[in-house]
Design a protein around this motif. Sequence first.
Motif, PDB file in Angstrom:
ATOM      1  N   LYS A  82       7.463  12.242   4.640  1.00  0.00           N
ATOM      2  CA  LYS A  82       6.714  11.640   5.858  1.00  0.00           C
ATOM      3  C   LYS A  82       5.001  11.596   5.912  1.00  0.00           C
ATOM      4  O   LYS A  82       4.574  10.633   6.935  1.00  0.00           O
ATOM      5  CB  LYS A  82       6.979  12.753   6.951  1.00  0.00           C
ATOM      6  CG  LYS A  82       6.618  13.947   6.752  1.00  0.00           C
ATOM      7  CD  LYS A  82       7.199  14.848   8.024  1.00  0.00           C
ATOM      8  CE  LYS A  82       6.507  16.466   7.989  1.00  0.00           C
ATOM      9  NZ  LYS A  82       4.917  16.353   8.065  1.00  0.00           N
ATOM     10  N   ASP A  83       4.532  12.284   4.971  1.00  0.00           N
ATOM     11  CA  ASP A  83       3.024  12.296   4.922  1.00  0.00           C
ATOM     12  C   ASP A  83       2.578  11.046   3.998  1.00  0.00           C
ATOM     13  O   ASP A  83       1.280  11.177   3.738  1.00  0.00           O
ATOM     14  CB  ASP A  83       2.326  13.479   4.720  1.00  0.00           C
ATOM     15  CG  ASP A  83       2.579  14.436   5.914  1.00  0.00           C
ATOM     16  OD1 ASP A  83       2.853  14.058   7.090  1.00  0.00           O
ATOM     17  OD2 ASP A  83       2.927  15.924   5.752  1.00  0.00           O
ATOM     18  N   GLY A  84       3.383  10.391   3.455  1.00  0.00           N
ATOM     19  CA  GLY A  84       2.927   9.348   2.375  1.00  0.00           C
ATOM     20  C   GLY A  84       1.869   8.382   2.816  1.00  0.00           C
ATOM     21  O   GLY A  84       2.023   8.115   3.906  1.00  0.00           O
ATOM     22  N   VAL A  85       1.375   7.892   1.866  1.00  0.00           N
ATOM     23  CA  VAL A  85       0.184   6.907   2.201  1.00  0.00           C
ATOM     24  C   VAL A  85       1.045   5.421   1.860  1.00  0.00           C
ATOM     25  O   VAL A  85       1.776   5.206   0.748  1.00  0.00           O
ATOM     26  CB  VAL A  85      -0.910   6.977   1.222  1.00  0.00           C
ATOM     27  CG1 VAL A  85      -1.857   5.743   1.467  1.00  0.00           C
ATOM     28  CG2 VAL A  85      -1.581   8.382   1.362  1.00  0.00           C
ATOM     29  N   GLU A 121      -4.702   4.469   6.907  1.00  0.00           N
ATOM     30  CA  GLU A 121      -4.813   4.817   8.177  1.00  0.00           C
ATOM     31  C   GLU A 121      -3.516   4.805   8.839  1.00  0.00           C
ATOM     32  O   GLU A 121      -3.514   5.532  10.153  1.00  0.00           O
ATOM     33  CB  GLU A 121      -5.852   3.907   8.772  1.00  0.00           C
ATOM     34  CG  GLU A 121      -5.426   2.627   9.205  1.00  0.00           C
ATOM     35  CD  GLU A 121      -5.333   1.602   8.167  1.00  0.00           C
ATOM     36  OE1 GLU A 121      -5.104   0.485   8.253  1.00  0.00           O
ATOM     37  OE2 GLU A 121      -5.613   1.888   6.878  1.00  0.00           O
ATOM     38  N   VAL A 122      -2.539   4.043   8.288  1.00  0.00           N
ATOM     39  CA  VAL A 122      -1.374   3.959   9.236  1.00  0.00           C
ATOM     40  C   VAL A 122      -0.400   5.020   9.152  1.00  0.00           C
ATOM     41  O   VAL A 122      -0.194   5.583   7.750  1.00  0.00           O
ATOM     42  CB  VAL A 122      -0.439   2.526   8.861  1.00  0.00           C
ATOM     43  CG1 VAL A 122       0.784   2.519   9.723  1.00  0.00           C
ATOM     44  CG2 VAL A 122      -1.481   1.633   9.266  1.00  0.00           C
ATOM     45  N   ASN A 151      -3.337   8.192  -2.190  1.00  0.00           N
ATOM     46  CA  ASN A 151      -3.048   7.048  -2.309  1.00  0.00           C
ATOM     47  C   ASN A 151      -3.255   6.439  -3.680  1.00  0.00           C
ATOM     48  O   ASN A 151      -4.317   6.393  -4.567  1.00  0.00           O
ATOM     49  CB  ASN A 151      -4.331   6.272  -1.372  1.00  0.00           C
ATOM     50  CG  ASN A 151      -4.836   4.984  -1.348  1.00  0.00           C
ATOM     51  OD1 ASN A 151      -3.775   4.101  -1.819  1.00  0.00           O
ATOM     52  ND2 ASN A 151      -5.588   4.464  -0.627  1.00  0.00           N
ATOM     53  N   ILE A 152      -2.189   5.673  -4.139  1.00  0.00           N
ATOM     54  CA  ILE A 152      -1.972   5.187  -5.703  1.00  0.00           C
ATOM     55  C   ILE A 152      -2.806   4.017  -5.594  1.00  0.00           C
ATOM     56  O   ILE A 152      -2.776   3.304  -6.842  1.00  0.00           O
ATOM     57  CB  ILE A 152      -0.652   5.307  -5.788  1.00  0.00           C
ATOM     58  CG1 ILE A 152       0.202   4.461  -4.966  1.00  0.00           C
ATOM     59  CG2 ILE A 152       0.065   6.696  -6.091  1.00  0.00           C
ATOM     60  CD1 ILE A 152       1.664   4.003  -5.707  1.00  0.00           C
TER      61      ILE A 152
END
Length: 235
Positions: free
Chosen positions: A91-94, A52-53, A131-132
């Motif tokens: 930049k959009d990584g989880v 969520e961050v 999300n790995i």
Amino acid sequence: MEINIWSDIRCPFCYIGKRKFEAALVNFPHKDQITVHWKSFELDPNLETKPEVDYTEYFIEHKNVDRDSALGMFNNVTAMAREVGLAFNIKDGVIANSLNAHRLLHYAKKDGYADATKEALLKAQLVDAENIDDKEHLIALAKAIGMDGDAVREMLNSDDYTYEVRQDELEARNLGINGVPFFVFDHKYGISGAQPTEVFAEALDQAWKKHNEEKLTILPVGETGGSCDVDGNCS
């Protein structure tokens, strides 16, 4: 000849380094005699998964940089990735702990899916911004590769292969490895970082030459000594 590669799923340079190493290996004349082993390395074993961050905000806070600097770093590594055919989406990584992904990679080794799993995990984290650490996603990823989804679910719901991950990391510490990617050729020669393809090609050539030079030499001592072979024949 064996090549051991320590890397983390979360590391962009590990994916770039993988591509550069593969480009060198594909043109290596003895590539069919090379065995690659993927070794686990967690850059932050204590990282808490927080899908969520916002990744950019997290990076700014934890690296103590401003937004322009953070975006500049993202752009630089994305440009490097583009040079080897990868479309990064940093930049959009989880924000996700990589232990479960590493456990899946070790599980995949037993049925010969290690290479495909490593590629899929890196793509999931660095290209697809997934999300790995999400078990359902890991199960779907494994099934797409060809693994048994129910067996993968059972493994992920246990502590299986955590020991193997920790052993890889212990081996890395014993070798003095404190950053990834790190490539070890023939258990003797180490290369750190996502080096140019030419560097990997030269390392392959040198390690292969040494590997063959150091093979056991049978001395010509005649045929008077008795021996037994693997088929049980003794003479």
